[in-house]
Design a protein around this motif. Structure first.
Motif, PDB file in Angstrom:
ATOM      1  N   HIS A  29     -47.714 -30.634 -13.403  1.00  0.00           N
ATOM      2  CA  HIS A  29     -46.712 -31.702 -13.423  1.00  0.00           C
ATOM      3  C   HIS A  29     -45.288 -31.157 -13.574  1.00  0.00           C
ATOM      4  O   HIS A  29     -44.336 -31.932 -13.612  1.00  0.00           O
ATOM      5  N   CYS A  30     -45.167 -29.867 -13.674  1.00  0.00           N
ATOM      6  CA  CYS A  30     -43.869 -29.244 -13.949  1.00  0.00           C
ATOM      7  C   CYS A  30     -43.114 -28.881 -12.679  1.00  0.00           C
ATOM      8  O   CYS A  30     -43.696 -28.697 -11.614  1.00  0.00           O
ATOM      9  N   THR A  31     -41.821 -28.767 -12.840  1.00  0.00           N
ATOM     10  CA  THR A  31     -40.951 -28.206 -11.811  1.00  0.00           C
ATOM     11  C   THR A  31     -40.717 -26.759 -12.180  1.00  0.00           C
ATOM     12  O   THR A  31     -40.512 -26.435 -13.350  1.00  0.00           O
ATOM     13  N   VAL A  32     -40.764 -25.888 -11.189  1.00  0.00           N
ATOM     14  CA  VAL A  32     -40.544 -24.466 -11.424  1.00  0.00           C
ATOM     15  C   VAL A  32     -39.248 -24.054 -10.742  1.00  0.00           C
ATOM     16  O   VAL A  32     -39.030 -24.350  -9.569  1.00  0.00           O
ATOM     17  N   PHE A  33     -38.396 -23.397 -11.513  1.00  0.00           N
ATOM     18  CA  PHE A  33     -37.162 -22.835 -10.975  1.00  0.00           C
ATOM     19  C   PHE A  33     -37.321 -21.320 -10.950  1.00  0.00           C
ATOM     20  O   PHE A  33     -37.804 -20.730 -11.922  1.00  0.00           O
ATOM     21  N   ILE A  34     -36.921 -20.701  -9.860  1.00  0.00           N
ATOM     22  CA  ILE A  34     -36.926 -19.250  -9.729  1.00  0.00           C
ATOM     23  C   ILE A  34     -35.471 -18.799  -9.619  1.00  0.00           C
ATOM     24  O   ILE A  34     -34.721 -19.316  -8.789  1.00  0.00           O
ATOM     25  N   ASN A  35     -35.087 -17.862 -10.461  1.00  0.00           N
ATOM     26  CA  ASN A  35     -33.700 -17.376 -10.486  1.00  0.00           C
ATOM     27  C   ASN A  35     -32.711 -18.528 -10.605  1.00  0.00           C
ATOM     28  O   ASN A  35     -31.710 -18.592  -9.893  1.00  0.00           O
ATOM     29  N   ASP A  36     -33.017 -19.485 -11.472  1.00  0.00           N
ATOM     30  CA  ASP A  36     -32.142 -20.629 -11.790  1.00  0.00           C
ATOM     31  C   ASP A  36     -31.968 -21.624 -10.653  1.00  0.00           C
ATOM     32  O   ASP A  36     -31.027 -22.411 -10.662  1.00  0.00           O
ATOM     33  N   ALA A  37     -32.864 -21.613  -9.661  1.00  0.00           N
ATOM     34  CA  ALA A  37     -32.761 -22.560  -8.549  1.00  0.00           C
ATOM     35  C   ALA A  37     -34.142 -23.125  -8.228  1.00  0.00           C
ATOM     36  O   ALA A  37     -35.125 -22.386  -8.198  1.00  0.00           O
ATOM     37  N   HIS A  38     -34.181 -24.440  -7.955  1.00  0.00           N
ATOM     38  CA  HIS A  38     -35.438 -25.054  -7.536  1.00  0.00           C
ATOM     39  C   HIS A  38     -35.735 -24.546  -6.130  1.00  0.00           C
ATOM     40  O   HIS A  38     -34.861 -24.483  -5.280  1.00  0.00           O
ATOM     41  N   THR A  39     -36.963 -24.160  -5.922  1.00  0.00           N
ATOM     42  CA  THR A  39     -37.329 -23.620  -4.625  1.00  0.00           C
ATOM     43  C   THR A  39     -38.747 -23.996  -4.277  1.00  0.00           C
ATOM     44  O   THR A  39     -39.582 -24.156  -5.162  1.00  0.00           O
ATOM     45  N   GLU A  40     -39.019 -24.145  -3.007  1.00  0.00           N
ATOM     46  CA  GLU A  40     -40.379 -24.349  -2.515  1.00  0.00           C
ATOM     47  C   GLU A  40     -40.973 -23.009  -2.093  1.00  0.00           C
ATOM     48  O   GLU A  40     -42.146 -22.930  -1.750  1.00  0.00           O
ATOM     49  N   ASN A  41     -40.150 -21.957  -2.116  1.00  0.00           N
ATOM     50  CA  ASN A  41     -40.596 -20.629  -1.706  1.00  0.00           C
ATOM     51  C   ASN A  41     -41.653 -20.122  -2.682  1.00  0.00           C
ATOM     52  O   ASN A  41     -41.445 -20.129  -3.879  1.00  0.00           O
ATOM     53  N   GLN A  42     -42.760 -19.678  -2.152  1.00  0.00           N
ATOM     54  CA  GLN A  42     -43.853 -19.188  -2.979  1.00  0.00           C
ATOM     55  C   GLN A  42     -43.766 -17.694  -3.254  1.00  0.00           C
ATOM     56  O   GLN A  42     -44.489 -17.172  -4.078  1.00  0.00           O
ATOM     57  N   ASP A  43     -42.894 -16.994  -2.545  1.00  0.00           N
ATOM     58  CA  ASP A  43     -42.751 -15.546  -2.674  1.00  0.00           C
ATOM     59  C   ASP A  43     -41.858 -15.215  -3.867  1.00  0.00           C
ATOM     60  O   ASP A  43     -40.746 -15.710  -3.979  1.00  0.00           O
ATOM     61  N   LEU A  44     -42.351 -14.354  -4.770  1.00  0.00           N
ATOM     62  CA  LEU A  44     -41.594 -13.985  -5.964  1.00  0.00           C
ATOM     63  C   LEU A  44     -41.044 -12.558  -5.881  1.00  0.00           C
ATOM     64  O   LEU A  44     -40.719 -11.964  -6.895  1.00  0.00           O
ATOM     65  N   SER A  45     -40.887 -12.028  -4.670  1.00  0.00           N
ATOM     66  CA  SER A  45     -40.476 -10.631  -4.526  1.00  0.00           C
ATOM     67  C   SER A  45     -39.103 -10.354  -5.133  1.00  0.00           C
ATOM     68  O   SER A  45     -38.848  -9.233  -5.572  1.00  0.00           O
ATOM     69  N   ASP A  46     -38.221 -11.342  -5.175  1.00  0.00           N
ATOM     70  CA  ASP A  46     -36.893 -11.114  -5.779  1.00  0.00           C
ATOM     71  C   ASP A  46     -36.714 -11.879  -7.095  1.00  0.00           C
ATOM     72  O   ASP A  46     -35.605 -12.004  -7.607  1.00  0.00           O
ATOM     73  N   ALA A  47     -37.807 -12.391  -7.654  1.00  0.00           N
ATOM     74  CA  ALA A  47     -37.721 -13.190  -8.883  1.00  0.00           C
ATOM     75  C   ALA A  47     -37.368 -12.326 -10.088  1.00  0.00           C
ATOM     76  O   ALA A  47     -37.940 -11.268 -10.296  1.00  0.00           O
ATOM     77  N   ARG A  48     -36.403 -12.803 -10.849  1.00  0.00           N
ATOM     78  CA  ARG A  48     -36.041 -12.196 -12.126  1.00  0.00           C
ATOM     79  C   ARG A  48     -36.377 -13.140 -13.274  1.00  0.00           C
ATOM     80  O   ARG A  48     -36.724 -12.701 -14.356  1.00  0.00           O
ATOM     81  N   THR A  49     -36.245 -14.449 -13.002  1.00  0.00           N
ATOM     82  CA  THR A  49     -36.556 -15.450 -14.013  1.00  0.00           C
ATOM     83  C   THR A  49     -37.370 -16.578 -13.392  1.00  0.00           C
ATOM     84  O   THR A  49     -37.245 -16.869 -12.199  1.00  0.00           O
ATOM     85  N   MET A  50     -38.185 -17.202 -14.232  1.00  0.00           N
ATOM     86  CA  MET A  50     -38.950 -18.387 -13.840  1.00  0.00           C
ATOM     87  C   MET A  50     -38.805 -19.386 -14.981  1.00  0.00           C
ATOM     88  O   MET A  50     -39.040 -19.038 -16.141  1.00  0.00           O
ATOM     89  N   ASP A  51     -38.390 -20.589 -14.661  1.00  0.00           N
ATOM     90  CA  ASP A  51     -38.261 -21.651 -15.656  1.00  0.00           C
ATOM     91  C   ASP A  51     -39.338 -22.696 -15.387  1.00  0.00           C
ATOM     92  O   ASP A  51     -39.504 -23.135 -14.245  1.00  0.00           O
ATOM     93  N   ILE A  52     -40.031 -23.099 -16.430  1.00  0.00           N
ATOM     94  CA  ILE A  52     -41.087 -24.109 -16.337  1.00  0.00           C
ATOM     95  C   ILE A  52     -40.580 -25.357 -17.045  1.00  0.00           C
ATOM     96  O   ILE A  52     -40.415 -25.374 -18.265  1.00  0.00           O
ATOM     97  N   LEU A  53     -40.306 -26.408 -16.258  1.00  0.00           N
ATOM     98  CA  LEU A  53     -39.733 -27.652 -16.786  1.00  0.00           C
ATOM     99  C   LEU A  53     -40.681 -28.817 -16.562  1.00  0.00           C
ATOM    100  O   LEU A  53     -40.920 -29.201 -15.415  1.00  0.00           O
ATOM    101  N   PRO A  54     -41.200 -29.414 -17.631  1.00  0.00           N
ATOM    102  CA  PRO A  54     -42.052 -30.594 -17.472  1.00  0.00           C
ATOM    103  C   PRO A  54     -41.177 -31.805 -17.124  1.00  0.00           C
ATOM    104  O   PRO A  54     -39.951 -31.747 -17.274  1.00  0.00           O
ATOM    105  N   PRO A  55     -41.802 -32.894 -16.687  1.00  0.00           N
ATOM    106  CA  PRO A  55     -41.021 -34.105 -16.432  1.00  0.00           C
ATOM    107  C   PRO A  55     -40.327 -34.559 -17.714  1.00  0.00           C
ATOM    108  O   PRO A  55     -40.886 -34.453 -18.807  1.00  0.00           O
TER     109      PRO A  55
END
Length: 81
Positions: free
Chosen positions: A51-77
């Motif tokens: 049910h959460c929204t995931v932000f990668i590198n401080d941006a919401h993304t539909e991209n599933q590739d984490l090759s350049d990921a530095r941070t991941m934020d897990i935000l529930p509704p």
């Protein structure tokens, strides 16, 4: 393997028992793989993360590739507005 910083907010932080952790992911990791690794470490996230929204590198993304990921934020509704 490389580290990324995972930050949990609200109910996700409650479920994980922490607001932040470091996760070691493979170089070619996909989002689903990282979420599986998080559930292995924090089993109580299994009921929350779908049910959460995931932000990668401080941006919401539909991209599933984490090759350049530095941070991941897990935000529930969030309620309210």
């Amino acid at each position: 393997m490389r580290p990324i910083t995972v930050r949990f907010f609200a109910a996700a932080a409650d479920a994980a028992g922490t607001s932040e952790t470091t996760l070691e992911i493979p170089e070619n990791a996909q989002l689903a793989e990282a979420l599986d690794l998080l559930e292995q470490r924090f089993p109580s996230l299994a009921s929350i993360h779908p049910h959460c929204t995931v932000f990668i590198n401080d941006a919401h993304t539909e991209n599933q590739d984490l090759s350049d990921a530095r941070t991941m934020d897990i935000l529930p509704p969030f309620a309210g507005g």
